[in-house]
Design a protein around this motif. Structure first.
Motif, PDB file in Angstrom:
ATOM      1  N   ARG A  59      37.584  43.765  43.696  1.00  0.00           N
ATOM      2  CA  ARG A  59      38.501  43.836  42.558  1.00  0.00           C
ATOM      3  C   ARG A  59      39.878  43.458  43.060  1.00  0.00           C
ATOM      4  NH1 ARG A  59      38.605  49.561  40.290  1.00  0.00           N
ATOM      5  NH2 ARG A  59      40.386  49.774  41.670  1.00  0.00           N
ATOM      6  N   HIS A 106      39.204  44.420  34.644  1.00  0.00           N
ATOM      7  CA  HIS A 106      38.638  43.408  35.528  1.00  0.00           C
ATOM      8  C   HIS A 106      38.978  42.009  35.051  1.00  0.00           C
ATOM      9  CE1 HIS A 106      35.931  46.961  36.012  1.00  0.00           C
ATOM     10  NE2 HIS A 106      36.196  46.691  37.277  1.00  0.00           N
ATOM     11  N   ASP A 116      36.674  39.267  39.476  1.00  0.00           N
ATOM     12  CA  ASP A 116      36.239  40.571  39.987  1.00  0.00           C
ATOM     13  C   ASP A 116      34.723  40.677  39.836  1.00  0.00           C
ATOM     14  OD1 ASP A 116      38.852  41.232  40.530  1.00  0.00           O
ATOM     15  OD2 ASP A 116      39.161  42.232  38.595  1.00  0.00           O
TER      16      ASP A 116
END
Ligand code: MN
Ligand code: MN
Length: 481
Positions: free
Chosen positions: A262, A393, A397
């Motif tokens: 992430r 996200h 990610d």
């Protein structure tokens, strides 16, 4: 796919690498399929994941150890979430690819229409029998288990309490949405504690974890049971990811690994289970039940083998109660071979296996003995939960799931950097981008065949093991349950 494979073919030269990689089941006494099972049919025939949709020719081609073609998802076929996938066979350590994968959207039965994604990775030792079986059935067992708690998933907080009996006295289990969340009605709960001896608040999350843990156990039992009628060789590690109601559950039993990337930051989702990481559990079992060690092993660990001439002398040791080392006087029993021996990748349980969790392997014995490995090889996974809904996200990610073939040569950081670099250059609207990223990871870990075997760009040895990779995008599932 075909062009990809051809391309891989044309850039590589033939040649075989010697068996350099010490796999966890490398001392298997019965060498896979030939353990008196010749007459029995396989539970499932060998194959590659259905979603690859291989023709018989490509299936044949996928087992070429000399060229090690990269197999990836076809352009035009789509896994749930647009998940990317790529795999490559080993450099010759086993005839077939012992990794098995599956990725499906399943519906939890009973009145509900809730669904979940599940992605599975199995990596086997000694014949892919157990891995194939687990890749076909484990996610179904998890789904069935979820079906049984469906009434609780439907309406958390308002679900009828489960009443269990403990020491004859009933106590109430309240189901609420999250462990950290305040009870919606605190008074109701304190009311309960007046009425019952004992009250335990069980979160929905922990109920799902329990379903997954139970499913692994059922899978292990099923392998043992069906071994009497089918040729199910060896055992396997298993890594499963389940998406349910805004959360990702990642369950690991073995040496596969999952990380979330992430913002180019690594969030590990699994821990590895090795003789070293599980030393105390193993030693404790050997301590409690010394008969499991035959007369050949000692649960106590020493920094090296002890010579007979050293009897009565002092030596450093540690047992199941210790993290550090201390001195003890050597007695006759200490001359036995240590239950856990070797360091790092060479660490073994009873000189046999290098992983301590996995499915199957019920028949596995210490070489030339009647000592079974299975009691030490636990089928129970460790489950970690990631709250998908509570994090933001972007399209780069992802969660990467890979078998040990990937992680043996590539670190978490290198994987994260490679994926982030690849995706940032890749057309964000290309539906193939995650498969291309998986393929890129795979090439980077396999390397290129040179005169001295498969080599990485830095001239280090590439992975000679089977490599299987999922790259799962994390953005855009907010509305899904
Ligand atoms: Mn391994
Ligand atoms: Mn492997």
């Amino acid at each position: 796919m075909i062009s990809k494979v051809k391309n891989a073919m044309s850039t590589l030269v033939g040649g075989m690498m010697p068996h350099g990689h010490h796999h966890h089941h490398n001392h298997h006494p019965c060498g896979g399929q030939t353990c008196g099972q010749d007459s029995m049919p396989p539970r499932f025939p060998y194959g590659r994941p259905d979603f690859l949709d291989l023709t018989p020719e490509l299936l044949q081609y996928s087992t070429e150890h000399a060229s090690r073609p990269v197999l990836a998802l076809k352009r035009g076929s789509r896994l749930p979430w647009g998940t990317g996938y790529a795999e490559v066979i080993n450099a010759g350590k086993s005839m077939l690819n012992e990794d098995q994968a599956s990725c499906e959207k399943l519906f939890v039965r009973k009145p509900s229409s809730k669904h979940r994604n599940s992605t599975l990775l199995e990596d086997s030792g000694d014949g892919p029998g157990a891995a194939i079986m687990a890749s076909k059935l484990l996610h179904r067992l998890i789904r069935d288990g979820l079906g049984e708690i469906c009434h609780l998933l439907e309406n958390p907080g308002h679900a009828p309490p489960i009443c269990l009996a403990k020491n004859g006295s009933p106590y109430q289990v309240e189901v609420k949405k999250g462990a950290t969340q305040e009870p919606e009605d605190p008074e109701a709960i304190s009311d309960c504690s007046i009425r019952f001896h004992m009250e335990k608040v069980v979160s929905l999350e922990s109920l799902v974890m329990g379903v997954i843990e139970t499913a692994f156990k059922q899978m292990d039992d099923l392998i043992e049971k069906e071994k009497t009628s089918y040729a199910i060789s060896g055992g396997c590690c298993a890594l499963a990811a389940i998406h349910l109601m805004g959360k990702l559950y990642v369950a690991n039993a073995g040496d596969s690994r999952a990380i979330i990337i992430r913002n180019n930051e690594v969030i590990p989702m699994t821990n590895e289970f090795t003789p070293e990481s599980e030393r105390q559990r193993l030693q404790y079992l050997g301590f409690l039940r010394p008969e499991l060690l035959g007369n050949e092993f000692t649960h106590i660990e020493f920094p090296r083998r002890i010579q007979h001439s050293e009897l009565g002398k002092k030596m450093l040791y540690r047992d199941h109660t210790m993290t550090g080392w201390a001195y003890k006087t050597i007695v006759e029993d200490d001359l036995k071979f240590p239950l856990i021996y070797g360091e790092g990748k060479k660490a073994r349980v009873m000189a046999t296996i290098g992983v301590t969790r996995g499915l199957g392997d019920h028949d596995l014995k210490v070489y030339n003995s009647n000592i079974y490995i299975k009691p030490f090889l636990s089928c129970i996974p460790e489950v970690q939960v990631y709250n998908l809904d509570e994090n933001k996200h972007g399209p780069d990610d992802v969660m990467v799931m890979g078998t040990d073939g990937l992680w043996d040569v590539t670190t978490d950081r290198e994987v994260a950097d490679a994926v982030t670099a690849y995706l940032s250059c890749c057309d964000p609207s290309d539906p193939m981008r995650y498969t291309l990223a998986a393929q890129d990871l795979l090439m980077k870990s396999r390397g290129v065949l040179k005169e001295r075997g498969w080599r990485l760009p830095n001239d280090k040895l590439g992975s000679g093991d089977d490599i299987t990779v999922f790259v799962i995008p994390l953005a855009g599932h907010e509305s899904e349950t």
